[in-house]
Every structure is written in structure tokens, then in C-alpha cells.
Design a protein around this motif. Structure first.
Motif, mmCIF file in Angstrom:
data_model
loop_
_atom_site.group_PDB
_atom_site.id
_atom_site.type_symbol
_atom_site.label_atom_id
_atom_site.label_comp_id
_atom_site.label_asym_id
_atom_site.label_seq_id
_atom_site.Cartn_x
_atom_site.Cartn_y
_atom_site.Cartn_z
ATOM 1 N N THR A 24 24.848 20.079 49.807
ATOM 2 C CA THR A 24 24.491 18.756 50.312
ATOM 3 C C THR A 24 25.216 18.476 51.615
ATOM 4 O O THR A 24 24.657 17.871 52.530
ATOM 5 C CB THR A 24 24.793 17.682 49.257
ATOM 6 N N SER A 25 26.441 18.922 51.732
ATOM 7 C CA SER A 25 27.188 18.750 52.970
ATOM 8 C C SER A 25 26.475 19.448 54.137
ATOM 9 O O SER A 25 26.368 18.900 55.235
ATOM 10 C CB SER A 25 28.596 19.313 52.793
ATOM 11 N N LYS A 26 25.966 20.625 53.884
ATOM 12 C CA LYS A 26 25.221 21.368 54.909
ATOM 13 C C LYS A 26 23.915 20.645 55.243
ATOM 14 O O LYS A 26 23.495 20.611 56.403
ATOM 15 C CB LYS A 26 24.945 22.789 54.400
ATOM 16 N N ARG A 27 23.266 20.053 54.239
ATOM 17 C CA ARG A 27 22.044 19.288 54.493
ATOM 18 C C ARG A 27 22.345 18.127 55.435
ATOM 19 O O ARG A 27 21.609 17.881 56.392
ATOM 20 C CB ARG A 27 21.454 18.756 53.183
ATOM 21 N N PHE A 28 23.442 17.412 55.152
ATOM 22 C CA PHE A 28 23.859 16.328 56.044
ATOM 23 C C PHE A 28 24.075 16.854 57.458
ATOM 24 O O PHE A 28 23.613 16.252 58.430
ATOM 25 C CB PHE A 28 25.173 15.714 55.542
ATOM 26 N N ALA A 29 24.785 17.956 57.582
ATOM 27 C CA ALA A 29 25.094 18.521 58.897
ATOM 28 C C ALA A 29 23.816 18.893 59.647
ATOM 29 O O ALA A 29 23.695 18.644 60.853
ATOM 30 C CB ALA A 29 26.003 19.739 58.746
ATOM 31 N N GLU A 30 22.865 19.469 58.948
ATOM 32 C CA GLU A 30 21.596 19.861 59.583
ATOM 33 C C GLU A 30 20.800 18.629 60.017
ATOM 34 O O GLU A 30 20.172 18.627 61.079
ATOM 35 C CB GLU A 30 20.773 20.730 58.638
ATOM 36 N N ILE A 31 20.813 17.591 59.198
ATOM 37 C CA ILE A 31 20.134 16.349 59.565
ATOM 38 C C ILE A 31 20.762 15.788 60.841
ATOM 39 O O ILE A 31 20.049 15.417 61.786
ATOM 40 C CB ILE A 31 20.207 15.324 58.409
ATOM 41 N N CYS A 32 22.087 15.746 60.892
ATOM 42 C CA CYS A 32 22.791 15.245 62.074
ATOM 43 C C CYS A 32 22.471 16.081 63.311
ATOM 44 O O CYS A 32 22.203 15.543 64.397
ATOM 45 C CB CYS A 32 24.303 15.227 61.841
ATOM 46 N N ARG A 33 22.491 17.394 63.146
ATOM 47 C CA ARG A 33 22.211 18.297 64.267
ATOM 48 C C ARG A 33 20.804 18.065 64.809
ATOM 49 O O ARG A 33 20.603 17.940 66.023
ATOM 50 C CB ARG A 33 22.371 19.749 63.814
ATOM 51 N N LYS A 34 19.848 17.978 63.917
ATOM 52 C CA LYS A 34 18.456 17.795 64.327
ATOM 53 C C LYS A 34 18.261 16.424 64.984
ATOM 54 O O LYS A 34 17.583 16.319 66.009
ATOM 55 C CB LYS A 34 17.532 17.959 63.119
ATOM 56 N N LEU A 35 18.843 15.382 64.416
ATOM 57 C CA LEU A 35 18.717 14.047 65.007
ATOM 58 C C LEU A 35 19.332 14.007 66.403
ATOM 59 O O LEU A 35 18.753 13.434 67.326
ATOM 60 C CB LEU A 35 19.386 12.999 64.118
ATOM 61 N N ALA A 36 20.497 14.614 66.563
ATOM 62 C CA ALA A 36 21.185 14.609 67.860
ATOM 63 C C ALA A 36 20.383 15.330 68.936
ATOM 64 O O ALA A 36 20.500 15.016 70.123
ATOM 65 C CB ALA A 36 22.563 15.234 67.726
#
Length: 140
Positions: free
Chosen positions: A39-51
Motif C-alpha cells: 500500500t505504501s508503494k501504491r501511495f508513492a506511485e499515485i503521488c509520482r503520477k499526479l506530480a
């Protein structure tokens, strides 16, 4: 405790759906994308994609803040899900026996304040609601 664990299980699933949405992929591909991803990686990927999107830095910043809260509260959730509850102390704490060594011949005992457990559950419900609201937005 059960409510906290069930809420966080739903949150895990919702963050997989949110990542799938942010990636612009069909929802039926989501399980293949997030399989084995923490889940932590999912959060990180969401942040990366949004940025990486035009004017997405504000949304990425908000998600990074939520990720920090996730990391904090996930410790509470993990203790409940992966330890043995052995009772309460002072009626304000839940005591867990953790199968980890402490020193030469002891095992770890951890007391988690009930208030912290309530905060973790509340935050999980709020994050779950937010994630599902975004997932339900029409595709653009």
C-alpha cells in the motif's frame, strides 16, 4: 480493533483502484497492476503520477501528506493484525505480545493507546471515502 483492520483492508483495495484510475487504465486491469505492491508503494506511485501531470503538484502534495499519515497509522494496524493481543492496561491501552526478540532473552510487549487506535480507524475511513470518491469520478 476489527473495525480498524476491516477499514484498512478496504483502504488497501481502494488505493489499488485509485492508482488504476490515476494511471488511466481500465479497472479490470488494476489487480494485475497492483498485485504484490504494498500500500505504501501504491501511495508513492499515485503521488509520482499526479506530480507528473499538468497542475498535479498540489494534488501530489496532498497525497504525500496523506501517505505520511498512512505510514504512521499503519504501525497501529500492523500491530493489531500481526501480533497477539494479551489484554488491556489501565483501560486506556491494548497490550500486544510481539514475536520479536528484545535483549538477550525477552520478547517485545507493546501498549497501544486506545485513542491512537481510534484515530487510525477514523483516518482510514476518511482516506477510504476520499479514494472512492476519486475512483467514482468520470474518466476524462
Amino acid at each position: 480493533m476489527l473495525d480498524l483492520v476491516l477499514t484498512w483492508a478496504s483502504l488497501d483495495s481502494a488505493l489499488g483502484m485509485l492508482l488504476t484510475k490515476v494511471l488511466g487504465r481500465p479497472m479490470y486491469e488494476g489487480p494485475d497492476i497492483v498485485s504484490g505492491m504494498s500500500t505504501s508503494k501504491r501511495f508513492a506511485e499515485i503521488c509520482r503520477k499526479l506530480a507528473a501531470t499538468t497542475s498535479g503538484e498540489t494534488a501530489a502534495k496532498l497525497m504525500r501528506r496523506r501517505k505520511k499519515k498512512y505510514e504512521r497509522y499503519s504501525q497501529v494496524r500492523n500491530r493489531i493484525a500481526h501480533s497477539r493481543c494479551v489484554g488491556t492496561w489501565n483501560s486506556d491501552y491494548v497490550v500486544f505480545a510481539i514475536f520479536e526478540r528484545e535483549g538477550a532473552s525477552d520478547l517485545v510487549i507493546e501498549c497501544i493507546p486506545l485513542q491512537e487506535m481510534r484515530r487510525a480507524e477514523k483516518w482510514g475511513r476518511e482516506m477510504l471515502r476520499l479514494a472512492l470518491q476519486v475512483v467514482d469520478l468520470p474518466d476524462q
